[in-house]
Design an enzyme around this catalytic site. Structure first.
Site, PDB file in Angstrom:
ATOM      1  N   LEU A 106       0.859  -1.185   0.000  1.00 55.63           N
ATOM      2  CA  LEU A 106       0.000   0.000   0.000  1.00 55.63           C
ATOM      3  C   LEU A 106       0.896   1.236   0.000  1.00 55.63           C
ATOM      4  O   LEU A 106       2.016   1.197   0.524  1.00 55.63           O
ATOM      5  CB  LEU A 106      -0.893   0.026   1.245  1.00 55.63           C
ATOM      6  CG  LEU A 106      -1.943  -1.083   1.367  1.00 55.63           C
ATOM      7  CD1 LEU A 106      -2.681  -0.967   2.702  1.00 55.63           C
ATOM      8  CD2 LEU A 106      -2.929  -1.041   0.211  1.00 55.63           C
ATOM      9  N   ASP A 107       0.368   2.349  -0.528  1.00 56.06           N
ATOM     10  CA  ASP A 107       1.113   3.614  -0.501  1.00 56.06           C
ATOM     11  C   ASP A 107       1.276   4.096   0.942  1.00 56.06           C
ATOM     12  O   ASP A 107       0.518   3.691   1.832  1.00 56.06           O
ATOM     13  CB  ASP A 107       0.357   4.693  -1.284  1.00 56.06           C
ATOM     14  CG  ASP A 107       0.201   4.338  -2.750  1.00 56.06           C
ATOM     15  OD1 ASP A 107       1.015   3.558  -3.262  1.00 56.06           O
ATOM     16  OD2 ASP A 107      -0.749   4.855  -3.367  1.00 56.06           O
ATOM     17  N   ALA A 108       2.217   5.018   1.141  1.00 56.04           N
ATOM     18  CA  ALA A 108       2.469   5.528   2.500  1.00 56.04           C
ATOM     19  C   ALA A 108       1.211   6.135   3.122  1.00 56.04           C
ATOM     20  O   ALA A 108       0.948   5.977   4.315  1.00 56.04           O
ATOM     21  CB  ALA A 108       3.584   6.563   2.453  1.00 56.04           C
ATOM     22  N   LYS A 192      -5.772   5.195  -7.252  1.00 49.46           N
ATOM     23  CA  LYS A 192      -5.639   6.649  -7.483  1.00 49.46           C
ATOM     24  C   LYS A 192      -5.639   6.953  -8.979  1.00 49.46           C
ATOM     25  O   LYS A 192      -6.261   7.920  -9.429  1.00 49.46           O
ATOM     26  CB  LYS A 192      -4.344   7.171  -6.834  1.00 49.46           C
ATOM     27  CG  LYS A 192      -4.393   7.119  -5.307  1.00 49.46           C
ATOM     28  CD  LYS A 192      -3.053   7.443  -4.697  1.00 49.46           C
ATOM     29  CE  LYS A 192      -3.103   7.275  -3.182  1.00 49.46           C
ATOM     30  NZ  LYS A 192      -1.783   7.244  -2.560  1.00 49.46           N
TER      31      LYS A 192
END
Ligand code: URA
Length: 235
Positions: A106-108, A192
């Protein structure tokens, strides 16, 4: 799923003892390792779980694989080491954490469910698009969702720089700016980019479910998967 394992001798030694890699290599070079009765001095030798592997005369047996569910907090990264943000492994108090990897990063700034393991083959059931493992995201948007987006996602949208359109995805509208999106692949920043492709912007992203496993621990907490949960990804 509980397939036999083939690996380098130094890796086998690390996975069956508490030795670090340099310590394992030193013991191998010292002539302390034997495989099926023969002393082996080359740490890159491929060995099989069914071989008889002895360290100074003691039989070595591989540790069982580990399967962990964690609730990733925002501002952490899915990496084994701290970089710009702290690694989510800071929240995981287990031995030999460096042997573990994340099955689907997952992204930060994304929160939610991550699965962590040292079983690389099992991870493929989650990450390979051909396995069609569902991932459910709760998405908060900057603009109201348009009526045609569910259809666009169902047939697939073209993301910049990608050869093929996205695989069919399911959109459930909760409110004008909050939706649930189910996808079966994990391209870089996929959610996104999908919303960007339809003129919207993700301002909050949280993964609620992978396959049949739902997030059920608080942020920063973790637990081991049950046997049924582990095998649910191998069917
Ligand atoms: N899609 C994204 O854009 N980010 C994530 O962290 C996961 C899926």
């Amino acid at each position: 799923m509980w397939c036999r394992r083939l690996m380098r001798l130094d890796k086998y030694l690390c996975k069956s003892t508490d030795l670090t890699k340099p310590e394992a290599i030193e013991r191998i070079h010292n002539g302390e390792l034997s495989v099926n009765g023969e002393v082996v001095l080359d740490e890159s030798t491929q060995v099989h779980e069914s071989n008889t592997i002895l360290l100074s005369g003691d039989v070595l047996t591989l540790r069982a694989f580990r399967y962990i569910l964690m609730h990733k907090p925002a501002g952490t990264i899915c990496s084994n080491i701290d970089e710009v943000y702290p690694s989510l492994f800071n929240y995981l108090e287990v031995d030999n954490a460096s042997e573990l990897h994340i099955a689907g990063r997952l992204d930060a700034d994304t929160t939610g469910l991550v699965l962590i393991t040292d079983d690389g083959r099992w991870s493929f059931n989650i990450t390979l698009p051909t396995k069609s493992c569902k991932k459910v995201y709760r998405v908060t948007l900057s603009r109201d969702i348009k009526d045609d987006v569910a259809h666009k996602f169902k047939v697939g949208v073209q993301l910049q720089g990608e050869k093929n359109p996205t695989r069919p995805a399911e959109l459930e509208v909760i409110s004008p700016k909050e939706v649930l999106l189910t996808i079966t692949e994990g391209k870089f920043h996929q959610v996104k980019r999908m919303f960007a492709a339809v003129g919207n912007r993700v301002v909050g992203l949280h993964r609620e479910q992978i396959g049949d496993v739902s997030l059920d621990v608080e942020e920063g907490q973790w637990r081991y998967l049950t046997e049924d949960e582990v095998s649910s990804f191998s069917q």
